[in-house]
Design an enzyme around this catalytic site. Sequence first.
Site, PDB file in Angstrom:
ATOM      1  N   GLY A 267       0.820  -1.201   0.000  1.00 55.99           N
ATOM      2  CA  GLY A 267       0.000   0.000   0.000  1.00 55.99           C
ATOM      3  C   GLY A 267       0.851   1.247   0.000  1.00 55.99           C
ATOM      4  N   HIS A 303      -0.980   6.156   8.686  1.00 58.60           N
ATOM      5  CA  HIS A 303      -0.170   5.002   9.077  1.00 58.60           C
ATOM      6  C   HIS A 303       1.304   5.234   8.755  1.00 58.60           C
ATOM      7  CE1 HIS A 303       0.492   0.601   9.695  1.00 58.60           C
ATOM      8  NE2 HIS A 303       1.476   0.821   8.839  1.00 58.60           N
ATOM      9  N   GLU A 304       1.578   5.643   7.512  1.00 58.55           N
ATOM     10  CA  GLU A 304       2.981   5.808   7.126  1.00 58.55           C
ATOM     11  C   GLU A 304       3.614   6.992   7.854  1.00 58.55           C
ATOM     12  OE1 GLU A 304       4.063   3.314   5.702  1.00 58.55           O
ATOM     13  OE2 GLU A 304       2.150   2.498   5.024  1.00 58.55           O
TER      14      GLU A 304
END
Length: 864
Positions: A267, A303-304
């Site tokens: 992703g 998230h990243e």
Amino acid sequence: MVDAQTAAQAPKVIRRDAYRAPEWMVPEIALDFDLDPAETRVHATLTVERNGDHDAPLRLDGDGLSPVSVRVDGVEAQGWHMDGQTLVVPLSGKAHSVETEVRIAPERNTQLEGLYASGGMLCTQCEAEGFRRITFFPDRPDVLSKYKVKLTAEKARFPILLSNGDPVGSGDLDGGRHWAEWHDPFPKPSYLFALVAGDLVANKATFTTMSGRDVELGIWVRAPDLPKTDHALHALKLSMAWDEKVYGREYDLDVFNIVAVGDFNFGAMENKGLNIFNSRYILADPDTATDWDYDAIAAVVAHEYFHNWSGNRVTCRDWFQLSLKEGFTVFRDQSFSADQGSPAVKRIEDVRGLRASQFQEDAGPLAHPVRPDEYMEISNFYTATIYNKGAELIRMMSTILGPENFRKATDLYFRRFDGTAATCEDFVLCMEEASGIDLSQFRRWYSQAGTPRVKARLEHAQNGGRAVLSLSQSVPPTPGQPSKEPMVLPLKVKLFGEKTGKPLTSERLVLLSDPSEEIVFEDIAERPVLSINRGFSAPVIVESDRDAADLAFLSAHDDDPFARYEAMQQLMLDTIVGAVRSGKGDHGAVIEAVRNTLADDRLDSAFTAEAVLLPSESFVGDQLAVVDPDAIFRAREALRRDLGRELEHEWRLAYEAARANRFELSPAAKGARRLKSVALSYIAASGAPDAASLAFLQFEKADNMTDRQGALTTLAGGTSDKRVAALDIFYQRYSDNPLVLDKWFQTQALSARDDTPETVEDLARHRDFTLGNPNRVRSLIGAFSVNQRAFHHASGRGYRFLADQLIALDKINPQTAAKLIPPLGRWRRFDSLRAEKMRAELQRIVDTPGLSKDMFEQASKSLD
């Protein structure tokens, strides 16, 4: 089975208990890239220091590399040699400067690991072991280095040159070439290295941190995609502010860049200061992205970004500790997403995903602990167990500790291990030290695979007013772990009065740590109804003595939104499973419960839409000793049909209430669109003669992809002539947009039509289908493999199709191929005829000459 000859050729097994500290550290590395798709020169200068008292040579990992030169302290190295793929350099003394030069060909790199070409740009993917495909290096996460990177390339072709850290210089060169230099002052493992070179433009903004520093933000894309980046940029700023507020974590560099790439195995990737994203998690506008896409983009961006601390500033000691960064960061991004919209709906979505992927993983041949003990290929452990179950472990610790102690513990963790490579045990120790709570038994969650099962029985003595809740737990056997020790299960419970519908107790957190336990409630004046595992406080399967009336009651009266949803799902599940087993279905209780839910105007539309959805066919199958795909489909469709017919008036009211909803991204607007699509699907299930026309009108008039996709999904599963027309219109409109075309493939692969297997086979020959793009592979092959009825066609054609595609894909992209093996590995759950066909295809994969270690590990384990 795997024969002796095949086993002898199996890749080496890496074991957690074999961990040894690095023999050499690399405090600094300087990389000089002369970039070209056909041949890129990589010159690396490593400052190496001996770690400990030993005389071992320097061993540098490589993969497909041949050294052009090797120098030590400025002179040609003596005695160096290749040990397989590893460069071995004999060194005396404690510290040296080691230089290597290699040539690599990015345009021929179809594995999408290391440095590769995508859509006219050059980019990298180094996690887990891609850096060794770029240059020789001790490619392990506990070797942390400060990086200096110089990039040189043809300016007209690659005007933008990006890497980790902050930019320190750039300039033009003769011959139409130019250079840029980047320094990253924070030590990082090689898996976090990144570079991008391409003809890109940026959507830029500035974020001011809590200490008053200005950070330049940039989302880099191809020029035509620039208008589709506003949502991702907004999500990035929200994420940065949220992490400061909730965890006290401030960003540490002067720039933060994101690049969208069309060909990507994952992703996204959290490379320090230069995140590289699959374009599907960056690009969005109302015409091409659904509400799900918008939410996913925000979640993945968060998230990243959160990895900057939980993964980058504090990284993993070894890959067995992968959940240290991934489980923790998934928990953080789930919490962020819950704060941006409806916490109840977000929790429902997360649990649905957990059950669909991780519960199946725990119940199959590929089951493994959150902290595994061994692997052949580390990329195979980027699993739902590591990510999603790992997040549930963090959530349980947060529940046990409470918000204040949990924040103290995370502060301690970040402070103590900043700039180092840590372990799962280090994290748990911080939880204990900050809270004073003993988590010794809780550690079993990291070492034991399998989903615990909890049996709950509630007895009430009306005369005495006492209620006794009897709980017991067990963990089923999994590969390599035939017997299990009791776990610590934090179960939130509450009792409601059957007559009054009011709470009889406050919510209680029960820590079930023994094989069985009794919980006593005093002064219970009326028959109590049990609400258990509220909020899904533990990732377990609950088996209770609650009947249909109790579940219907809870679906109307429980004050915990997740528990209310869960009661409805369990009522539906019991009804479908009962019909599969008996061949008869009594749908009355479900119909009335759904009617009451639709009539409850206190509920927001997003929650209502989730609550009235039927459990998936695969989840129904998980409840049966032997999965019968056709019987499950018939039973589930019969309930859908009856819900559609009996409640057609209610569905039309819900549909009409949302018909005038125009596009905006507010929670209310998204919820209305969600309920609108669910209502449309039930109207179609009812057999209403105008259903196809209603769906086609929505398809044509939609001002957003959510409504258009919802209508197309309804039409694609039907037999109306408007189905073909809608699919053709959709294709013609979006044939030049790869991300939207993925939706076209996926919608047909997930269709409930009888001819879906033939349709998917035809689509695999379509001119727009390619095995070279992971997104396209997942949209067709991946989607088809989770379409339970179509994939498990009694002829076995679905199994042959998947095996054929995976054998071909393995030669191009082993990582993507290996991740699509699990549906075949569930052969034990099906009847003997299907099981035999599935095992035969697995054996054919294992017997394929030249099989990658990624595929060999997954396929051979699935056979055992």
